[in-house]
Design an enzyme around this catalytic site. Structure first.
Site, PDB file in Angstrom:
ATOM      1  N   GLU A  41      11.401  -9.572 -33.512  1.00 28.53           N
ATOM      2  CA  GLU A  41      12.369  -9.407 -32.627  1.00 28.53           C
ATOM      3  C   GLU A  41      12.757  -9.756 -31.554  1.00 28.53           C
ATOM      4  OE1 GLU A  41      12.870  -5.377 -29.275  1.00 28.53           O
ATOM      5  OE2 GLU A  41      10.950  -6.034 -29.999  1.00 28.53           O
ATOM      6  N   HIS A  71      -4.340 -12.762 -32.127  1.00 31.50           N
ATOM      7  CA  HIS A  71      -3.399 -13.015 -32.907  1.00 31.50           C
ATOM      8  C   HIS A  71      -3.317 -12.544 -33.427  1.00 31.50           C
ATOM      9  CE1 HIS A  71      -6.921 -13.868 -35.151  1.00 31.50           C
ATOM     10  NE2 HIS A  71      -6.100 -13.355 -36.137  1.00 31.50           N
ATOM     11  N   GLU A 123      -1.034 -15.708 -37.178  1.00 31.94           N
ATOM     12  CA  GLU A 123      -2.009 -16.201 -38.307  1.00 31.94           C
ATOM     13  C   GLU A 123      -1.170 -16.460 -39.927  1.00 31.94           C
ATOM     14  OE1 GLU A 123      -5.989 -15.494 -41.086  1.00 31.94           O
ATOM     15  OE2 GLU A 123      -5.931 -14.956 -39.040  1.00 31.94           O
TER      16      GLU A 123
END
Length: 136
Positions: free
Chosen positions: A122, A6, A54
């Protein structure tokens, strides 16, 4: 190392951040209190994937975080084509920084949006790494 699990970013406004990332297709997977009960972490994931993002909310923080010049962006591929995705995001008040473009000849069309805290995200029509094949 085996797997990147993550990315964590610090946010100020839980509702605005959840609305933004929800519009990008993320859903909440779980949350907990951390840091001796001084912060909340919220794990988000895309459908069929784990908690890849997160969001951390530090109690009492009201001043914006300095993103810094070292941070670049989070990258996501779009599933229904760039134009359809941007039209859908516009319904949520999310507009690209500039119209989609190819970063290099033959590359995927890309564009960037910003989350409520200024983090760049993006959007790509396809993963450019796919052209490299698999490492191994």
């Amino acid at each position: 190392m085996q797997e990147l699990i993550h990315t964590m970013i610090r946010v100020l406004d839980e509702e605005r951040s959840l609305a933004f990332y929800g519009a990008l297709g993320f859903g909440e997977i779980g949350r907990s209190r951390v840091g001796g009960d001084t912060a909340t972490v919220i794990f988000l994931g895309l459908p069929g994937d784990g908690g890849r993002l997160e969001l951390t909310l530090n109690d009492g923080r009201t001043e914006p975080y300095e993103i810094g010049e070292g941070y670049g962006h989070i990258a996501l591929t779009v599933s229904d084509g760039m134009d359809a995705e941007l039209a859908r995001l516009a319904e949520h008040g999310i507009e690209p920084e500039r119209p989609p473009y190819e970063a290099y000849p033959g590359g995927p069309r890309i564009c960037f949006v910003r989350d409520p805290d200024g983090y760049r995200v993006e959007l790509l029509e396809r993963n450019p790494v796919d052209a490299f094949g698999t490492a191994g």
